[in-house]
Design an enzyme around this catalytic site. Structure first.
Site, PDB file in Angstrom:
ATOM      1  N   GLY A 104      27.891  59.988  18.296  1.00 51.77           N
ATOM      2  CA  GLY A 104      28.684  61.242  18.242  1.00 51.77           C
ATOM      3  C   GLY A 104      29.694  60.869  19.439  1.00 51.77           C
ATOM      4  N   ASP A 149      27.042  66.915  14.469  1.00 54.57           N
ATOM      5  CA  ASP A 149      27.276  66.266  15.684  1.00 54.57           C
ATOM      6  C   ASP A 149      27.945  67.475  16.608  1.00 54.57           C
ATOM      7  OD1 ASP A 149      26.955  64.049  14.400  1.00 54.57           O
ATOM      8  OD2 ASP A 149      28.598  62.980  14.974  1.00 54.57           O
TER       9      ASP A 149
HETATM   10  O1  PMV Z   1      28.764  60.545  13.135  1.00 54.36           O
HETATM   11  P1  PMV Z   1      27.573  59.978  12.478  1.00 54.36           P
HETATM   12  O2  PMV Z   1      27.770  58.412  12.302  1.00 54.36           O
HETATM   13  O3  PMV Z   1      26.245  60.317  13.342  1.00 54.36           O
HETATM   14  O4  PMV Z   1      27.421  60.444  11.044  1.00 54.36           O
HETATM   15  C1  PMV Z   1      27.009  61.802  10.881  1.00 54.36           C
HETATM   16  C2  PMV Z   1      26.087  61.943   9.994  1.00 54.36           C
HETATM   17  C3  PMV Z   1      26.486  62.111   8.409  1.00 54.36           C
HETATM   18  O5  PMV Z   1      25.509  62.960   8.017  1.00 54.36           O
HETATM   19  C4  PMV Z   1      26.308  60.602   7.810  1.00 54.36           C
HETATM   20  C5  PMV Z   1      27.774  62.736   8.514  1.00 54.36           C
HETATM   21  C6  PMV Z   1      27.917  64.163   8.567  1.00 54.36           C
HETATM   22  O6  PMV Z   1      28.886  64.845   8.735  1.00 54.36           O
HETATM   23  O7  PMV Z   1      26.640  64.768   8.725  1.00 54.36           O
END
Ligand code: PMV
Length: 310
Positions: A104, A149
């Site tokens: 994040g 996030d």
């Molecule tokens: O930002 P990351 O790598 O933690 O990915 C977010 C998680 C996903 O589900 C893959 C994308 C999203 O927007 O929720």
């Protein structure tokens, strides 16, 4: 006269439900306070904004930033929200969150900047409003972010997230420990999310059913966490990892670390975040933590940390 204001935002891990969360299934994420982004804002005499980001070796002015520059974007959005002009301040950003590893980093920088700047501008905003500002910037990184996030990072609490629904936290019945190990491979979320989108378009019934499976795991995990049934989480993590492999977001490096953690008697292990690279997470207890950490280091993890979920 405004004085120096500072603010901070934690990193995060997704415990269950990544990718399926983009398709409106529930997911669970928790803040990780061992890593954080920090922003400091202070008055500056020039009619512009000076941005100082030593981690990425950049010092520039807002007037020179590209239209899609994420730091410039959160500054502009935040000033617009506060009804203030974006000038006469300098902002310095520092982050210990590794970039593109599913922790994040982008959302944490946005939240820290929005928080520090709103305070500098004497505009009082709650987590919901700050999360919404950061979400606008997430769209620049991710294309179609679910919003998980910015939500978990702005609220700084465990979150049971369903796209489009209001913020929902939940009780952690019994604290538990998670080891976070980095494959050392940067994996831009946008690419993994785009690949999943194309695969879903090519075979929607199969992917809908895989997402349903992931969503059921996230629901069961919430029940287990609330009731303090930590033992149940390990098999759920393993089942989630299997489905992540089926939607093709795992990788040999992820699987090497997942296997090393399980062989060292972690109760469960899976990728966390977009996958392909980034971090894996493993469930440990007092008896297994040391050996799981050592096994992950031995298996080539670029960094390993332990976080307690309370
Ligand atoms: O930002 P990351 O790598 O933690 O990915 C977010 C998680 C996903 O589900 C893959 C994308 C999203 O927007 O929720």
């Amino acid at each position: 006269m405004n004085a120096l204001t500072t603010a901070s935002a934690p990193g995060k891990i997704i415990l269950f439900g990544e990718h399926a969360v983009v398709y409106a299934r529930p997911a669970i994420a928790v803040p990780v306070c061992q890593v954080h982004a920090d922003a400091a804002v202070e008055p500056w005499p020039e009619p512009d904004v000076r941005i100082d980001a030593p981690d990425i070796a950049r010092q520039y002015h807002l007037s020179d930033a590209a239209p899609d520059d994420p730091i410039a974007s959160i500054i502009r959005l935040t000033c617009a929200r506060a009804g203030a002009e974006a000038k006469h301040f300098a902002i310095r950003i520092h982050s210990t969150i590794p970039v593109a590893r599913g922790l994040g980093s982008g959302a944490a920088v946005s939240v820290a900047v929005a928080r520090a700047l709103l305070e500098f501008l004497h505009y009082s905003a709650g987590a919901e409003e700050i999360s919404a500002l950061a979400y606008e910037v997430e769209k620049l990184y991710h294309g179609t972010p679910s919003g998980i996030d910015n939500t978990v990072i702005a609220f700084g609490l465990p979150v049971y997230y369903v796209r489009g629904r209001p913020f929902e936290s939940f009780r952690v019945g019994h604290p538990f420990r998670i080891v976070i190990a980095d494959t050392g491979i940067a994996s831009p979320t946008r690419i993994a999310v785009g690949d999943v989108r194309r695969a879903w378009e090519a075979d929607t019934p199969r992917f809908e059913s895989l997402f349903d499976g992931i969503g059921s795991i996230a629901r069961a995990a919430r029940t287990a966490i609330e009731s303090g049934d930590i033992q149940a989480l390990g098999p759920l993590m393993n089942a989630n990892q299997k489905l992540a492999e089926e939607i093709n977001v795992s990788s040999p490096q992820i699987e090497t670390l997942v296997r090393a953690a399980r062989d060292a008697r972690a109760k469960g292990a899976k990728l966390s975040g977009a996958g392909r690279g980034g971090n894996i997470i493993a469930l440990v207890d007092d008896h297994t933590e040391t050996q799981v950490v050592a096994a992950l280091r031995g298996a080539g993890a670029a960094s390993v940390m332990v976080t307690e979920i309370t």
